[in-house]
Design a protein around this motif. Structure first.
Motif, PDB file in Angstrom:
ATOM      1  N   TYR A  15       0.810  -1.223   0.000  1.00 13.28           N
ATOM      2  CA  TYR A  15       0.000   0.000   0.000  1.00 13.28           C
ATOM      3  C   TYR A  15       0.842   1.270   0.000  1.00 13.28           C
ATOM      4  O   TYR A  15       0.546   2.212  -0.753  1.00 13.28           O
ATOM      5  CB  TYR A  15      -1.014  -0.059   1.140  1.00 13.28           C
ATOM      6  CG  TYR A  15      -2.204  -0.918   0.780  1.00 13.28           C
ATOM      7  CD1 TYR A  15      -3.422  -0.342   0.454  1.00 13.28           C
ATOM      8  CD2 TYR A  15      -2.092  -2.301   0.703  1.00 13.28           C
ATOM      9  CE1 TYR A  15      -4.503  -1.120   0.084  1.00 13.28           C
ATOM     10  CE2 TYR A  15      -3.167  -3.093   0.331  1.00 13.28           C
ATOM     11  CZ  TYR A  15      -4.371  -2.491   0.021  1.00 13.28           C
ATOM     12  OH  TYR A  15      -5.440  -3.270  -0.368  1.00 13.28           O
ATOM     13  N   PRO A  16       1.926   1.375   0.785  1.00 13.30           N
ATOM     14  CA  PRO A  16       2.810   2.545   0.622  1.00 13.30           C
ATOM     15  C   PRO A  16       3.441   2.621  -0.758  1.00 13.30           C
ATOM     16  O   PRO A  16       3.644   3.721  -1.292  1.00 13.30           O
ATOM     17  CB  PRO A  16       3.871   2.329   1.713  1.00 13.30           C
ATOM     18  CG  PRO A  16       3.213   1.463   2.720  1.00 13.30           C
ATOM     19  CD  PRO A  16       2.315   0.551   1.939  1.00 13.30           C
TER      20      PRO A  16
ATOM     21  N   ASN B 246       1.276   4.416  -2.841  1.00 12.92           N
ATOM     22  CA  ASN B 246       0.990   5.725  -2.257  1.00 12.92           C
ATOM     23  C   ASN B 246      -0.418   5.809  -1.671  1.00 12.92           C
ATOM     24  O   ASN B 246      -1.060   6.856  -1.690  1.00 12.92           O
ATOM     25  CB  ASN B 246       1.200   6.850  -3.286  1.00 12.92           C
ATOM     26  CG  ASN B 246       1.368   8.212  -2.619  1.00 12.92           C
ATOM     27  OD1 ASN B 246       1.903   8.291  -1.509  1.00 12.92           O
ATOM     28  ND2 ASN B 246       0.929   9.262  -3.283  1.00 12.92           N
ATOM     29  N   ILE B 247      -0.906   4.679  -1.131  1.00 10.95           N
ATOM     30  CA  ILE B 247      -2.214   4.678  -0.478  1.00 10.95           C
ATOM     31  C   ILE B 247      -2.124   3.954   0.878  1.00 10.95           C
ATOM     32  O   ILE B 247      -2.957   3.098   1.190  1.00 10.95           O
ATOM     33  CB  ILE B 247      -3.298   4.019  -1.358  1.00 10.95           C
ATOM     34  CG1 ILE B 247      -2.813   2.646  -1.883  1.00 10.95           C
ATOM     35  CG2 ILE B 247      -3.702   4.940  -2.500  1.00 10.95           C
ATOM     36  CD1 ILE B 247      -3.916   1.858  -2.572  1.00 10.95           C
ATOM     37  N   PRO B 248      -1.128   4.286   1.704  1.00 11.43           N
ATOM     38  CA  PRO B 248      -0.987   3.563   2.980  1.00 11.43           C
ATOM     39  C   PRO B 248      -2.210   3.694   3.869  1.00 11.43           C
ATOM     40  O   PRO B 248      -2.523   2.791   4.653  1.00 11.43           O
ATOM     41  CB  PRO B 248       0.249   4.208   3.619  1.00 11.43           C
ATOM     42  CG  PRO B 248       0.360   5.551   2.973  1.00 11.43           C
ATOM     43  CD  PRO B 248      -0.117   5.358   1.564  1.00 11.43           C
TER      44      PRO B 248
END
Length: 330
Positions: free
Chosen positions: A140-141, A144-146
């Protein structure tokens, strides 16, 4: 007698894999034994997938692993699943082609709709879209959507709704907060051959079972022992009845499998699966068919024998008892 919805029941890939009262056999790619390595060699994979097709197996399932995380141990079949299934569409004639599963929380729905429908059309209707929410926090990081890892169940629902909107409607209107809006001025082509892609939810994808029963055409769950499989299959059938009435929505199981050289060897547990000689395997599959499992997908990573030997033995002695459904030759 239970029946699928007309469009899904007419879909060649769905009919190849699933029918009431029938159990079929397929493979989670790659068709390779690599028990001590995180990555397969992918040698002779074109020849082996043709072999699976010619022997008469039902479906090939391609996992979606965008990046190698050593803490999770492997990278699946290594190739991008849609690129690989596009190649397999040209390399095979009858076998169903499935994502098992596309992590739709990390992909844009418009791309997924276009990729899956393209494979469906090019293969003559053999594409099954298996979908999942993803269970690797490290991914997810990277995308870029952590912040969406803990809410990936909601993200999954939005993505699937947008995929269906794009693939099933002309110039759709609507969309989602995360993935954007269709304004009625754009269309996504091609459309699936039968007007709709069969959707297979893999695992729970952070969803209640009643949601899966309402929104999927089939459910693929992971290996558990035969008694728990019977309970889960019964619970699934009840959820489908409650959500949709007397409609056929298949239940499938995926597992790691090691076919032992001794045909009389009993079942032995391995991680997320089993090792067995072919006689014990046949008895186990008969038990699964009896409790309502419609498809079993073998993952050969843990195999201690070459994949070619396993395919040949299964094709000769086991597959005739669990025949795939018909599909038009391409």
């Amino acid at each position: 007698m239970l029946h699928s919805s007309p469009r899904i029941g007419a879909h060649p890939g769905f009919a190849r894999a699933f029918a009431p009262g029938r159990l079929t056999l397929g493979f989670i790619l790659p068709l390779e034994a690599y028990p001590s390595s995180p990555a397969p060699l992918m040698e002779q994979h074109a020849e082996l997938t043709r072999m699976a097709d010619e022997l008469g197996f039902a479906t090939l399932w391609a996992r979606d692993v965008p990046a190698y995380d050593p803490s999770f141990g492997d990278v699946g079949q290594m190739f991008d699943p849609f690129t690989y299934l596009g190649f397999l569409a040209a390399n095979t004639r009858r076998i169903g082609l499935a994502t098992g599963a596309a992590v739709i929380t990390l992909r844009h729905p418009v791309h997924v709709a276009k990729q899956a429908a393209s494979i469906d059309v090019m293969s003559g209707g053999r594409m099954l879209l298996g979908v999942a929410s993803g269970d690797r926090p490290s991914e997810y990081p990277l995308f870029n959507i952590p912040q969406d890892y803990e809410s990936r169940g909601d993200r999954f629902q939005e993505a699937l709704a947008s995929i269906r909107m794009a693939s099933e409607n002309s110039f759709p209107v609507g969309g989602s907060r995360r993935f954007g809006q269709f304004l009625g001025n754009l269309d996504v082509l091609p459309k699936p051959r039968e007007g709709r892609l069969p959707i297979v939810v893999v695992g729970r994808s952070r969803q209640d079972l009643d949601w899966i029963a309402r929104n999927a055409d089939a459910w693929l769950y992971y290996f558990v022992d035969a008694r728990r499989t019977e309970l889960i299959a019964a619970t699934w059938r009840q959820a489908v009845r409650d959500a949709c009435g007397e409609v056929f929505k298949p239940f499938a199981q995926g597992l790691f499998f090691d076919l032992l050289a001794d045909p009389d060897a009993p079942v032995q547990p391995i991680h997320s699966g089993m090792a067995a000689g072919r006689h014990a395997l046949i008895a186990y599959l008969e038990q699964l068919r009896h409790v309502g499992v419609n498809h079993v997908a073998f993952n050969l990573k843990a195999s201690r024998r070459p994949a070619r030997e396993v395919l040949q033995e299964l094709g000769e002695f086991v597959l005739p008892l669990f025949a795939s459904g018909p599909v038009q030759a391409q």
